[in-house]
Design a protein around this motif. Structure first.
Motif, PDB file in Angstrom:
ATOM      1  N   ASP A 116       0.807  -1.221   0.000  1.00  0.00           N
ATOM      2  CA  ASP A 116       0.000   0.000   0.000  1.00  0.00           C
ATOM      3  C   ASP A 116       0.841   1.271   0.000  1.00  0.00           C
ATOM      4  O   ASP A 116       0.542   2.242   0.696  1.00  0.00           O
ATOM      5  N   GLY A 117       1.926   1.300  -0.760  1.00  0.00           N
ATOM      6  CA  GLY A 117       2.752   2.494  -0.863  1.00  0.00           C
ATOM      7  C   GLY A 117       3.703   2.717   0.287  1.00  0.00           C
ATOM      8  O   GLY A 117       4.379   3.735   0.340  1.00  0.00           O
ATOM      9  N   LEU A 118       3.767   1.775   1.234  1.00  0.00           N
ATOM     10  CA  LEU A 118       4.695   1.873   2.355  1.00  0.00           C
ATOM     11  C   LEU A 118       5.761   0.793   2.251  1.00  0.00           C
ATOM     12  O   LEU A 118       5.449  -0.391   2.115  1.00  0.00           O
ATOM     13  N   LEU A 119       7.005   1.218   2.307  1.00  0.00           N
ATOM     14  CA  LEU A 119       8.130   0.294   2.345  1.00  0.00           C
ATOM     15  C   LEU A 119       8.493   0.093   3.805  1.00  0.00           C
ATOM     16  O   LEU A 119       8.822   1.052   4.507  1.00  0.00           O
ATOM     17  N   ASP A 120       8.390  -1.139   4.297  1.00  0.00           N
ATOM     18  CA  ASP A 120       8.726  -1.467   5.680  1.00  0.00           C
ATOM     19  C   ASP A 120      10.016  -2.277   5.700  1.00  0.00           C
ATOM     20  O   ASP A 120      10.131  -3.297   5.016  1.00  0.00           O
ATOM     21  N   ILE A 121      10.981  -1.816   6.485  1.00  0.00           N
ATOM     22  CA  ILE A 121      12.267  -2.495   6.630  1.00  0.00           C
ATOM     23  C   ILE A 121      12.381  -2.945   8.077  1.00  0.00           C
ATOM     24  O   ILE A 121      12.275  -2.135   8.998  1.00  0.00           O
ATOM     25  N   GLN A 122      12.565  -4.249   8.277  1.00  0.00           N
ATOM     26  CA  GLN A 122      12.659  -4.815   9.618  1.00  0.00           C
ATOM     27  C   GLN A 122      14.129  -4.912  10.025  1.00  0.00           C
ATOM     28  O   GLN A 122      14.964  -5.373   9.248  1.00  0.00           O
ATOM     29  N   LEU A 123      14.397  -4.482  11.254  1.00  0.00           N
ATOM     30  CA  LEU A 123      15.741  -4.538  11.811  1.00  0.00           C
ATOM     31  C   LEU A 123      15.684  -5.217  13.167  1.00  0.00           C
ATOM     32  O   LEU A 123      14.665  -5.162  13.846  1.00  0.00           O
ATOM     33  N   VAL A 124      16.789  -5.841  13.551  1.00  0.00           N
ATOM     34  CA  VAL A 124      16.860  -6.510  14.842  1.00  0.00           C
ATOM     35  C   VAL A 124      18.234  -6.247  15.455  1.00  0.00           C
ATOM     36  O   VAL A 124      19.228  -6.113  14.737  1.00  0.00           O
ATOM     37  N   ARG A 125      18.261  -6.121  16.774  1.00  0.00           N
ATOM     38  CA  ARG A 125      19.525  -5.964  17.487  1.00  0.00           C
ATOM     39  C   ARG A 125      20.024  -7.342  17.856  1.00  0.00           C
ATOM     40  O   ARG A 125      19.373  -8.091  18.571  1.00  0.00           O
ATOM     41  N   GLU A 126      21.197  -7.684  17.370  1.00  0.00           N
ATOM     42  CA  GLU A 126      21.841  -8.960  17.680  1.00  0.00           C
ATOM     43  C   GLU A 126      23.150  -8.661  18.395  1.00  0.00           C
ATOM     44  O   GLU A 126      24.138  -8.307  17.767  1.00  0.00           O
ATOM     45  N   VAL A 127      23.138  -8.799  19.706  1.00  0.00           N
ATOM     46  CA  VAL A 127      24.336  -8.547  20.491  1.00  0.00           C
ATOM     47  C   VAL A 127      25.143  -9.837  20.564  1.00  0.00           C
ATOM     48  O   VAL A 127      24.620 -10.867  21.002  1.00  0.00           O
ATOM     49  N   PRO A 128      26.411  -9.824  20.135  1.00  0.00           N
ATOM     50  CA  PRO A 128      27.232 -11.032  20.224  1.00  0.00           C
ATOM     51  C   PRO A 128      27.405 -11.467  21.673  1.00  0.00           C
ATOM     52  O   PRO A 128      27.337 -10.656  22.593  1.00  0.00           O
ATOM     53  N   GLU A 129      27.635 -12.738  21.867  1.00  0.00           N
ATOM     54  CA  GLU A 129      27.738 -13.303  23.220  1.00  0.00           C
ATOM     55  C   GLU A 129      28.839 -12.629  24.030  1.00  0.00           C
ATOM     56  O   GLU A 129      28.668 -12.379  25.217  1.00  0.00           O
ATOM     57  N   HIS A 130      29.960 -12.320  23.387  1.00  0.00           N
ATOM     58  CA  HIS A 130      31.062 -11.715  24.147  1.00  0.00           C
ATOM     59  C   HIS A 130      30.797 -10.256  24.519  1.00  0.00           C
ATOM     60  O   HIS A 130      31.497  -9.697  25.353  1.00  0.00           O
ATOM     61  N   LYS A 131      29.775  -9.621  23.948  1.00  0.00           N
ATOM     62  CA  LYS A 131      29.448  -8.244  24.296  1.00  0.00           C
ATOM     63  C   LYS A 131      28.267  -8.141  25.256  1.00  0.00           C
ATOM     64  O   LYS A 131      27.956  -7.057  25.733  1.00  0.00           O
ATOM     65  N   LYS A 132      27.612  -9.261  25.529  1.00  0.00           N
ATOM     66  CA  LYS A 132      26.485  -9.244  26.454  1.00  0.00           C
ATOM     67  C   LYS A 132      26.996  -9.085  27.880  1.00  0.00           C
ATOM     68  O   LYS A 132      28.062  -9.585  28.237  1.00  0.00           O
ATOM     69  N   PRO A 133      26.236  -8.391  28.716  1.00  0.00           N
ATOM     70  CA  PRO A 133      26.665  -8.265  30.111  1.00  0.00           C
ATOM     71  C   PRO A 133      26.629  -9.620  30.808  1.00  0.00           C
ATOM     72  O   PRO A 133      25.768 -10.447  30.532  1.00  0.00           O
ATOM     73  N   ARG A 134      27.572  -9.851  31.683  1.00  0.00           N
ATOM     74  CA  ARG A 134      27.617 -11.107  32.417  1.00  0.00           C
ATOM     75  C   ARG A 134      27.837 -10.813  33.889  1.00  0.00           C
ATOM     76  O   ARG A 134      28.438  -9.810  34.254  1.00  0.00           O
ATOM     77  N   THR A 135      27.329 -11.671  34.725  1.00  0.00           N
ATOM     78  CA  THR A 135      27.433 -11.507  36.164  1.00  0.00           C
ATOM     79  C   THR A 135      28.704 -12.168  36.655  1.00  0.00           C
ATOM     80  O   THR A 135      28.990 -13.315  36.305  1.00  0.00           O
ATOM     81  N   ILE A 136      29.451 -11.453  37.456  1.00  0.00           N
ATOM     82  CA  ILE A 136      30.690 -11.974  38.028  1.00  0.00           C
ATOM     83  C   ILE A 136      30.399 -12.362  39.471  1.00  0.00           C
ATOM     84  O   ILE A 136      29.925 -11.544  40.265  1.00  0.00           O
ATOM     85  N   GLN A 137      30.647 -13.620  39.817  1.00  0.00           N
ATOM     86  CA  GLN A 137      30.402 -14.114  41.168  1.00  0.00           C
ATOM     87  C   GLN A 137      31.491 -13.608  42.115  1.00  0.00           C
ATOM     88  O   GLN A 137      32.664 -13.602  41.776  1.00  0.00           O
ATOM     89  N   ILE A 138      31.079 -13.210  43.297  1.00  0.00           N
ATOM     90  CA  ILE A 138      32.017 -12.777  44.324  1.00  0.00           C
ATOM     91  C   ILE A 138      32.155 -13.930  45.311  1.00  0.00           C
ATOM     92  O   ILE A 138      31.204 -14.290  45.992  1.00  0.00           O
ATOM     93  N   ASP A 139      33.352 -14.526  45.382  1.00  0.00           N
ATOM     94  CA  ASP A 139      33.525 -15.682  46.252  1.00  0.00           C
ATOM     95  C   ASP A 139      34.452 -15.415  47.427  1.00  0.00           C
ATOM     96  O   ASP A 139      34.746 -16.304  48.202  1.00  0.00           O
ATOM     97  N   GLY A 140      34.948 -14.205  47.578  1.00  0.00           N
ATOM     98  CA  GLY A 140      35.782 -13.875  48.730  1.00  0.00           C
ATOM     99  C   GLY A 140      37.250 -14.170  48.532  1.00  0.00           C
ATOM    100  O   GLY A 140      38.055 -13.871  49.383  1.00  0.00           O
ATOM    101  N   GLN A 141      37.619 -14.796  47.452  1.00  0.00           N
ATOM    102  CA  GLN A 141      39.016 -15.096  47.205  1.00  0.00           C
ATOM    103  C   GLN A 141      39.623 -14.012  46.328  1.00  0.00           C
ATOM    104  O   GLN A 141      38.970 -13.480  45.442  1.00  0.00           O
ATOM    105  N   ILE A 142      40.878 -13.726  46.584  1.00  0.00           N
ATOM    106  CA  ILE A 142      41.586 -12.726  45.793  1.00  0.00           C
ATOM    107  C   ILE A 142      42.591 -13.445  44.917  1.00  0.00           C
ATOM    108  O   ILE A 142      43.312 -14.334  45.370  1.00  0.00           O
ATOM    109  N   ASN A 143      42.661 -13.080  43.663  1.00  0.00           N
ATOM    110  CA  ASN A 143      43.613 -13.650  42.710  1.00  0.00           C
ATOM    111  C   ASN A 143      43.499 -15.163  42.628  1.00  0.00           C
ATOM    112  O   ASN A 143      44.487 -15.885  42.650  1.00  0.00           O
TER     113      ASN A 143
END
Length: 160
Positions: A116-143
């Protein structure tokens, strides 16, 4: 005055070419508003660009995604269509255009439709696994369980 000199920044920056292009793109402004378009956020990671391309056929529109730039081009091929037609008023613009959209690194074009005279372009955000935020566990040990060692300091009096 809309001219900015970024030469001092460019001499010392490495790997910011995309940022430089974005600044250049933003400072030059939009020269023309044809064809009009909407950008919609459909869901958290999905977007839609809708362009009003009345009068164009599917084969007169071209969509190209390259180097984080989405280019939509329309070329009017109405030479054969205009024969034998006399317009008293031509209010539906059908002129060639090129519209550019700057995309983020994580945005991918997934499809396009024309209805109907409208051009629709679909886009999606694909964040790579290495760029996704991740939770770091705190276990009380250093180094990794290794406790830091204190280094003995020698004062000037002890050295003499």
């Amino acid at each position: 005055m809309r001219a900015f000199d970024f030469a001092p920044l460019l001499r010392t920056s490495i790997g910011f070419e995309n940022l430089n292009r974005l600044v250049d793109f933003a400072t030059r402004g939009e020269g023309e508003a044809y064809p009009p378009y909407n950008i919609e956020k459909v869901s958290d990671d999905a977007y839609r660009i809708s362009m009003a391309t009345a009068g164009f056929r599917r084969d007169e529109l071209d969509i190209t995604a390259q180097d984080n730039v989405l280019i939509v081009t329309g070329r009017a091929l109405d030479a054969a269509e205009g024969e034998g037609r006399e317009f008293l008023h031509r209010g539906i613009a059908k002129r060639a255009f090129e519209r550019r959209f700057q995309l983020a690194d994580t945005i991918k074009v997934t499809g396009a439709s024309y209805n109907d005279g409208l051009l629709d372009i679909q886009l999606v955000r694909e964040v790579p696994e290495h760029k996704k935020p991740r939770t770091i566990q705190i276990d009380g040990q250093i180094n990794g369980g290794i406790q830091p060692q204190a280094i003995g300091a020698v004062s000037d009096r002890q050295a003499a």
